[in-house]
Design a protein around this motif. Structure first.
Motif, short mmCIF file in Angstrom:
data_model
loop_
_atom_site.label_atom_id
_atom_site.label_comp_id
_atom_site.label_asym_id
_atom_site.label_seq_id
_atom_site.Cartn_x
_atom_site.Cartn_y
_atom_site.Cartn_z
N TRP A 91 8.77 -2.29 4.19
CA TRP A 91 8.15 -3.63 4.18
C TRP A 91 6.64 -3.50 4.34
CZ3 TRP A 91 5.00 -6.39 7.32
CH2 TRP A 91 4.80 -7.73 6.96
N ARG A 92 6.25 -2.64 5.31
CA ARG A 92 4.80 -2.47 5.56
C ARG A 92 4.11 -1.87 4.33
NH1 ARG A 92 6.64 -1.09 11.12
NH2 ARG A 92 6.66 1.12 10.59
N THR A 150 4.93 -2.20 1.23
CA THR A 150 4.77 -3.21 0.18
C THR A 150 3.66 -4.19 0.55
OG1 THR A 150 7.11 -2.98 -0.27
CG2 THR A 150 6.05 -4.94 -1.17
N PHE A 151 3.62 -4.60 1.82
CA PHE A 151 2.57 -5.53 2.24
C PHE A 151 1.18 -4.92 2.00
CE2 PHE A 151 -0.56 -7.02 5.25
CZ PHE A 151 -0.53 -8.37 4.99
N ASP A 197 0.42 -4.59 -1.77
CA ASP A 197 0.15 -5.91 -2.37
C ASP A 197 -1.23 -6.42 -1.96
OD1 ASP A 197 2.59 -5.81 -3.54
OD2 ASP A 197 3.56 -7.29 -2.23
N THR A 198 -1.54 -6.27 -0.67
CA THR A 198 -2.83 -6.80 -0.18
C THR A 198 -4.01 -6.07 -0.84
OG1 THR A 198 -1.78 -7.24 1.92
CG2 THR A 198 -4.17 -7.23 1.94
N LYS A 229 2.49 2.11 -4.92
CA LYS A 229 3.50 1.80 -3.93
C LYS A 229 3.97 3.14 -3.37
CE LYS A 229 7.44 -1.17 -3.88
NZ LYS A 229 8.37 -2.01 -4.56
N GLU A 260 3.27 -6.75 13.66
CA GLU A 260 3.09 -7.34 12.33
C GLU A 260 1.76 -8.09 12.20
OE1 GLU A 260 6.72 -9.10 10.80
OE2 GLU A 260 5.50 -10.47 9.61
N LYS A 310 -1.22 -7.15 9.57
CA LYS A 310 -1.75 -8.10 8.59
C LYS A 310 -3.26 -8.23 8.75
CE LYS A 310 2.35 -10.83 7.70
NZ LYS A 310 3.12 -12.01 8.04
N THR A 356 -5.90 -6.99 5.86
CA THR A 356 -6.68 -8.07 5.24
C THR A 356 -8.16 -7.76 5.46
OG1 THR A 356 -4.89 -9.53 5.92
CG2 THR A 356 -6.89 -10.59 5.18
#
Ligand code: PLP
Length: 432
Positions: free
Chosen positions: A313-314, A316-317, A320-321, A332, A412, A416, A420
């Motif tokens: 999950w991390r 992919t996040f 994507d970011t 990926k 999490e 993020k 970001t």
């Protein structure tokens, strides 16, 4: 001194993953709050070892035998367990005698290269994990010899580059794979492993496969062990508990030697490694005693599956970011817990910067960016401006410019916020 003290090879020793910590510590003293994205230690990133694993270790710590030396090659019961575990694949078969324990894979890596003839070279992937590349280069008293992993093709090896270097460099005796790979997070597909085995067979080489992340795969991938694909080629797999359990502080890892009967010289190398460990007496006893109990427990695989899902999950996040910045090459990831982000050619310049509000940190960073590769410049500005500590990719024996991050942050919100902030800082830096 009457004679030179330091070997020529010593200048090849560098480990930017920890060097950057010195810089971050300086900034921390100046009041910058640091987010550590440099080192692959799950424990430092707040991973909690499950209670049932701690119970096993506590029980063993109460066993007087765990305080003694063990067999030079390692605890026999553990080696027997690991040999049986390997043999279940049905690939290259081994016995307990084909396994040798070390004080972490770092110890195995430096010992292996140390006992290779100085003129014999091991070609490894670039970007390179520095424990391998530095130790190999130091043994050969030469720069590391590498084949390219291609960021434009999922970080898969450039097979033509590998073939050319093997063919035109008769000193190459072995090909190194790191599977799953540090620093790219790539997992070798079986077809590519088969091609590498074929290349080794054609040029009479041995294979070395660092499999410390073997059970850390996600996003649908599975890692093939060397023993599953090696056929009759001599080879060594390197394994350990630092990442998967995770217990890096145990300093415990081992090698498995396949097809010793296929090459006398290879067998002699494996014997020399046994002898080298005998001279040291043995490796850490207690973690070895814990291995059959932990890896033999079905709860271990359930626990890993959950962690792998979270890492996926991390991954992919993060991908994507950062993919929102068109000047970056992002892949990926499928294994281990790193991603390597590359700046597209020509986007970095030596006049770019980020605003650093802490005046002392600003002075430090401006000193450090004199005459450094362009990705170091970005990494130092990022550190000064945001406190986020990543590792420049040109320090991994690579011509590429970029940086490595980890996928380890368990909080999490913090994850993020960090990624970001990295994305926004890259935009600001490129526009400056
Ligand atoms: N091999 C690889 C690919 C690694 O990433 C690491 C640590 O980051 C090691 C070996 C070293 O492992 P150990 O803690 O067993 O020395």
């Amino acid at each position: 001194m009457r004679q030179k003290l330091l070997s020529e090879g010593a200048k090849e020793l560098s480990y930017e993953i920890r060097e950057i910590v010195k810089k971050a510590n300086i900034l921390q003293k100046e009041g910058v709050d640091i987010t550590w994205e440099n080192i692959g230690d799950p424990i430092q990133k707040h991973a909690q070892v499950p209670e049932w694993i701690k119970d096993i270790i506590q029980r063993l710590a109460a066993d007087n035998n765990s305080y003694g030396y063990c067999d030079s090659k390692g605890v026999f019961k553990t080696r027997k367990f690991l040999a049986q575990k390997n043999n279940q694949h049905g690939g290259a078969q081994i016995t307990a005698d084909d396994i040798l324990f070390f004080n972490g894979l770092g110890d195995a890596i430096s010992t292996l290269y140390h006992y290779l003839d100085a003129t014999s070279r091991v070609i490894g992937p670039s970007p390179a994990y520095s424990t391998h590349s530095s130790a190999e280069a130091a043994h050969a008293n030469h720069q590391p010899l590498t084949y390219k992993l291609d960021p434009k093709n999922n970080w898969y090896p450039d097979m033509q580059d590998l073939r050319n270097k093997v063919e035109f460099n008769p000193n190459v005796v072995a090909i190194l794979l790191i599977n799953p790979d540090n620093p790219t997070g790539m997992v070798y597909p079986k077809e590519i492993l088969d091609q590498i085995v074929q290349l080794a067979r054609e040029f009479d080489l041995m294979l070395i496969s660092d499999e410390i992340y073997h059970h850390i795969t996600y996003n649908g991938a599975r890692a093939y062990a060397l023993s599953e694909v090696i056929g009759d080629v001599p080879g060594i797999a390197m394994k350990g508990i630092s990442k998967e359990m995770p217990w890096p502080g145990a300093r415990c890892g081992w090698i498995e030697c396949y097809n010793r009967d296929k090459s006398l010289e290879f067998d002699q190398l494996c014997n020399a490694l046994d002898d080298a460990k005998m001279i040291e007496v043995c490796s850490t006893t207690l973690p070895q005693m814990a291995i059959p109990e932990i890896l033999g427990d079905p709860r271990f695989y359930e626990y890993r599956e959950k962690l792998n899902e979270e890492t996926g999950w991390r991954s992919t996040f993060i991908a994507d970011t950062l993919s929102e910045v068109p000047e970056l090459i992002i892949n990926k990831t499928y294994g281990a817990f790193y991603n390597t982000i590359v700046f597209k050619e020509g986007v970095l310049r030596d006049d770019q910067s980020l605003e650093i509000t802490n005046p002392q940190a600003k002075v430090r960073v401006e000193e450090w960016v004199e005459d450094v590769p362009l990705d170091f410049r970005f990494v130092y500005y990022l550190l000064g401006a945001t406190g986020i500590c990543v590792v420049p990719i040109s320090s991994f024996c690579s011509d590429l410019l970029g940086f490595r991050v980890t996928l380890l942050e368990e909080d999490e919100e913090l994850l993020k916020k960090t990624f970001t902030q990295i994305r926004d800082s890259i935009r600001e830096y490129l526009d400056s």
